[in-house]
Scaffold this motif. Structure first.
Motif, PDB file in Angstrom:
ATOM      1  N   LEU A 269     108.072  46.922 -34.235  1.00  0.00           N
ATOM      2  CA  LEU A 269     108.391  46.729 -35.653  1.00  0.00           C
ATOM      3  C   LEU A 269     109.865  46.970 -35.956  1.00  0.00           C
ATOM      4  CD1 LEU A 269     105.275  48.454 -37.274  1.00  0.00           C
ATOM      5  CD2 LEU A 269     105.716  45.988 -37.041  1.00  0.00           C
ATOM      6  N   GLY A 270     110.624  47.346 -34.945  1.00  0.00           N
ATOM      7  CA  GLY A 270     112.061  47.548 -35.129  1.00  0.00           C
ATOM      8  C   GLY A 270     112.389  48.659 -36.107  1.00  0.00           C
ATOM      9  N   LEU A 271     111.649  49.762 -36.061  1.00  0.00           N
ATOM     10  CA  LEU A 271     111.826  50.825 -37.044  1.00  0.00           C
ATOM     11  C   LEU A 271     113.125  51.608 -36.817  1.00  0.00           C
ATOM     12  CD1 LEU A 271     108.168  52.213 -37.210  1.00  0.00           C
ATOM     13  CD2 LEU A 271     109.241  50.463 -38.648  1.00  0.00           C
ATOM     14  N   LYS A 272     113.587  52.235 -37.887  1.00  0.00           N
ATOM     15  CA  LYS A 272     114.780  53.081 -37.836  1.00  0.00           C
ATOM     16  C   LYS A 272     114.354  54.511 -38.156  1.00  0.00           C
ATOM     17  CE  LYS A 272     117.056  49.246 -37.211  1.00  0.00           C
ATOM     18  NZ  LYS A 272     117.499  48.864 -35.849  1.00  0.00           N
ATOM     19  N   TYR A 273     115.299  55.338 -38.630  1.00  0.00           N
ATOM     20  CA  TYR A 273     114.945  56.707 -38.964  1.00  0.00           C
ATOM     21  C   TYR A 273     113.902  56.742 -40.074  1.00  0.00           C
ATOM     22  CZ  TYR A 273     119.398  57.705 -36.608  1.00  0.00           C
ATOM     23  OH  TYR A 273     120.424  57.774 -35.695  1.00  0.00           O
ATOM     24  N   PRO A 274     112.941  57.676 -40.014  1.00  0.00           N
ATOM     25  CA  PRO A 274     112.011  57.836 -41.140  1.00  0.00           C
ATOM     26  C   PRO A 274     112.752  58.369 -42.363  1.00  0.00           C
ATOM     27  CG  PRO A 274     111.709  59.604 -39.547  1.00  0.00           C
ATOM     28  CD  PRO A 274     112.672  58.637 -38.924  1.00  0.00           C
ATOM     29  N   THR A 275     112.191  58.139 -43.526  1.00  0.00           N
ATOM     30  CA  THR A 275     112.803  58.607 -44.764  1.00  0.00           C
ATOM     31  C   THR A 275     112.236  59.950 -45.207  1.00  0.00           C
ATOM     32  OG1 THR A 275     111.190  57.361 -46.086  1.00  0.00           O
ATOM     33  CG2 THR A 275     113.262  56.256 -45.544  1.00  0.00           C
ATOM     34  N   ASP A 276     111.075  60.315 -44.703  1.00  0.00           N
ATOM     35  CA  ASP A 276     110.463  61.587 -45.079  1.00  0.00           C
ATOM     36  C   ASP A 276     109.402  61.956 -44.048  1.00  0.00           C
ATOM     37  OD1 ASP A 276     107.809  60.407 -45.924  1.00  0.00           O
ATOM     38  OD2 ASP A 276     109.072  59.468 -47.457  1.00  0.00           O
ATOM     39  N   ALA A 277     108.936  63.187 -44.144  1.00  0.00           N
ATOM     40  CA  ALA A 277     107.885  63.668 -43.244  1.00  0.00           C
ATOM     41  C   ALA A 277     107.091  64.748 -43.956  1.00  0.00           C
ATOM     42  CB  ALA A 277     108.496  64.233 -41.966  1.00  0.00           C
ATOM     43  N   GLU A 278     105.788  64.724 -43.776  1.00  0.00           N
ATOM     44  CA  GLU A 278     104.953  65.819 -44.269  1.00  0.00           C
ATOM     45  C   GLU A 278     103.793  66.003 -43.308  1.00  0.00           C
ATOM     46  OE1 GLU A 278     102.686  65.187 -47.884  1.00  0.00           O
ATOM     47  OE2 GLU A 278     103.121  63.033 -47.782  1.00  0.00           O
ATOM     48  N   LEU A 435     109.421  68.974 -36.662  1.00  0.00           N
ATOM     49  CA  LEU A 435     110.181  69.641 -37.716  1.00  0.00           C
ATOM     50  C   LEU A 435     109.278  69.913 -38.914  1.00  0.00           C
ATOM     51  CD1 LEU A 435     113.777  68.855 -38.878  1.00  0.00           C
ATOM     52  CD2 LEU A 435     111.971  69.073 -40.569  1.00  0.00           C
ATOM     53  N   ALA A 436     108.433  68.951 -39.256  1.00  0.00           N
ATOM     54  CA  ALA A 436     107.507  69.137 -40.370  1.00  0.00           C
ATOM     55  C   ALA A 436     106.492  70.241 -40.072  1.00  0.00           C
ATOM     56  CB  ALA A 436     106.791  67.824 -40.690  1.00  0.00           C
ATOM     57  N   ILE A 437     105.982  70.284 -38.841  1.00  0.00           N
ATOM     58  CA  ILE A 437     105.010  71.314 -38.459  1.00  0.00           C
ATOM     59  C   ILE A 437     105.637  72.702 -38.552  1.00  0.00           C
ATOM     60  CG2 ILE A 437     103.682  72.263 -36.539  1.00  0.00           C
ATOM     61  CD1 ILE A 437     103.219  69.390 -35.587  1.00  0.00           C
ATOM     62  N   ARG A 438     106.842  72.854 -38.036  1.00  0.00           N
ATOM     63  CA  ARG A 438     107.484  74.161 -38.049  1.00  0.00           C
ATOM     64  C   ARG A 438     107.854  74.588 -39.468  1.00  0.00           C
ATOM     65  NH1 ARG A 438     111.468  75.130 -33.076  1.00  0.00           N
ATOM     66  NH2 ARG A 438     110.793  77.265 -33.575  1.00  0.00           N
ATOM     67  N   SER A 439     108.231  73.625 -40.283  1.00  0.00           N
ATOM     68  CA  SER A 439     108.511  73.938 -41.688  1.00  0.00           C
ATOM     69  C   SER A 439     107.240  74.345 -42.420  1.00  0.00           C
ATOM     70  CB  SER A 439     109.148  72.733 -42.378  1.00  0.00           C
ATOM     71  OG  SER A 439     110.375  72.386 -41.762  1.00  0.00           O
TER      72      SER A 439
END
Length: 484
Positions: A269-278, A435-439
């Motif tokens: 899908l040619g994805l780039k950086y995600p915009t958010d994470a939860e 990063l989301a898990i640790r946060s």
């Protein structure tokens, strides 16, 4: 040849031979006449070394040697009495080291290294090698944290390093079938990706085992195994496998197989950086109403949601979900109930979902990819259930070796499926879940879990914009002498 910084650092011996031949008036007998079909002259061999020679490290250096076509000159491992002993038998003439820094400083003629250590050493070892002009093949995940991934990606460009991450499924030709289905528009508007795994398959979610220095294997150099991590006395049940469940050393289920699973939609899908994470994670209760709290370790299971902007291939924003610990999505109505989703027993898989149908695939390591297309109009198209591979791991290591010989920015280099220009951003996406898990585990007192929110990610600047404390997990603290 100690600090190779030229555009083609691995070609110096071959260039000399070619120039010498051109300048000479003597008739040179072709190499294939002297050595037989498939013979590679010593001057044309790559000098390889392994950092981490046991377990996956054994197959990485073995495959990179291409059945003896290339020369393995050195092996580095913290314990040659374990599984690394098999590499010693394969390459008895290779010099042995416990410390990769000593190996790279002493063996100036090394052209390229495979790095197959626990996750926390990937970044430091790769950086040390690239600073000395060595091409690098680094096991997945490329690094232990996002900062290291961004840094190594730039370092490879700056130092003209031929790089490859060890997510060998990226070289699976069957990915072309998935790419064709997507590019042809068969799925229509793609808006969702669902990914799941049965990992962890090692102990995870409990308290760290107690140190027991008396149980340290005699030949294990524990201090070197710890590397950049904070020092602690020898602790059983971490080396050689169960380190995966502890943040100081591993990256959990995401780090173990995320680069095999997330790679499929990220690439096609040619994805780039995600915009958010939860995320949300499961809890273990040893006593009523009070969940166990072990922030140094990965949880027994987690559920992650990432969002991505539209790209040239995906055309619309994408929501990606990840679940581990054996939790998987509901069986789609479009797929017959007696069909697995993903791989065998639906244990691992990827669903790429559009408004006209979906694609189901297995994990893409060296397992059969099993690509399947299901359309709403009843059309189906299935790839093979098994794969006949002509060479180990789709030639992933061999193609990297060929690119090292051809040089930085060569056609062979540009054809690599997981050079750091691609693998870096993809690894960052995998590690965003961690990063989301640790946060999620951040708390004040016993009940104020202030990190349990959607985290907004500025990918270009590598920063969480709505929770300052979360940014501590973008990088890590290093033990003195191991800084990156």
């Amino acid at each position: 040849m100690n600090e190779r910084k030229s555009e083609q650092p691995a070609n110096s011996r071959r260039t000399f031979i070619k120039q010498s031949a051109a300048a000479s008036s003597f008739f040179l007998v072709p190499r294939h006449v002297l050595g037989g079909a498939g013979f590679t002259a010593p001057s044309d061999q790559l000098n390889l070394a392994a950092i981490g020679a046991g377990g996956k490290g054994r197959s990485d250096i073995l495959n990179a040697s291409v059945k003896g076509r290339e020369r393995v000159v050195a092996l580095c491992d913290v314990d040659f009495s374990g599984s690394a002993s098999a590499s010693v038998k394969e390459f008895p003439k290779a010099k042995r080291y416990a410390d990769y820094r000593e190996m790279l400083d002493n063996e100036s003629d090394i052209d390229a290294v495979t790095i197959s250590t626990p996750d926390h050493v990937h970044g430091p070892a790769a950086a040390y090698a690239m600073e000395r002009g060595k091409h690098v093949y680094v096991q997945k995940p490329m690094t232990h944290n996002i900062r290291e991934a961004r840094m190594l990606t730039q370092m490879a460009r700056d130092n003209k390093i031929v790089s490859q991450m060890g997510n060998q499924g990226g070289s699976n030709p069957l990915l072309g079938m998935v790419q064709k289905w997507i590019d042809s528009g068969k799925l229509g508007n793609i808006s969702k990706v669902q990914i799941w795994t049965n990992r962890p398959v090692w102990p995870q979610g409990g308290a760290m085992p107690e140190p027991e220095p008396s149980k340290k294997p005699q030949d294990l150099d524990w201090d070197l195994w710890l590397g950049p991590a904070e020092y602690m006395a020898y602790t059983p049940n971490l080396h050689p496998f169960n380190w995966r469940g502890w943040w100081d050393y591993g990256t959990g289920a995401l780090g173990d197989v995320g680069c095999h699973l997330i790679d499929i939609p990220f690439r096609t899908l040619g994805l780039k950086y995600p915009t958010d994470a939860e995320c949300s994670v499961s809890s273990i209760y040893s006593q009523m109403w009070t969940p166990d709290y072990h922030p140094k370790g990965c949880p027994p299971s987690s559920f992650i949601t990432l969002h991505f902007d539209a790209t040239d291939k995906s055309k619309a924003p994408i929501e990606m979900t990840w679940s581990d610990g054996g939790i998987r999505p509901s069986h789609p109505e479009i797929i017959p109930a007696d069909h697995d989703i993903g791989g065998a027993n639906s244990a691992n898989g990827v669903l790429i979902i559009g408004d006209k149908g979906l694609i189901s695939t297995n994990i893409n390591d060296s397992s059969p990819l099993k690509p399947k297309l299901y359309l709403n109009d009843g059309t189906t198209e299935f790839g093979p259930e098994s794969e006949d591979n002509e060479e180990p791991e789709y030639g992933h290591q061999r193609m990297w070796v060929d690119a090292c010989k051809a040089g930085f920015d060569s056609a062979e280099h540009k054809a690599l499926t997981s050079s750091f220009d691609y693998a870096g951003p993809m690894t960052e996406t995998v590690l965003m879940g961690n990063l989301a898990i640790r946060s999620y585990m951040l708390r004040k007192g016993k009940n104020d879990y202030y990190g349990r929110k959607k985290l907004l990610w500025d990918g270009e600047n590598m920063v969480i914009t709505n929770l300052k404390e979360a940014n501590q997990f973008v990088g890590r603290e290093y033990r003195k002498g191991w800084e990156v």
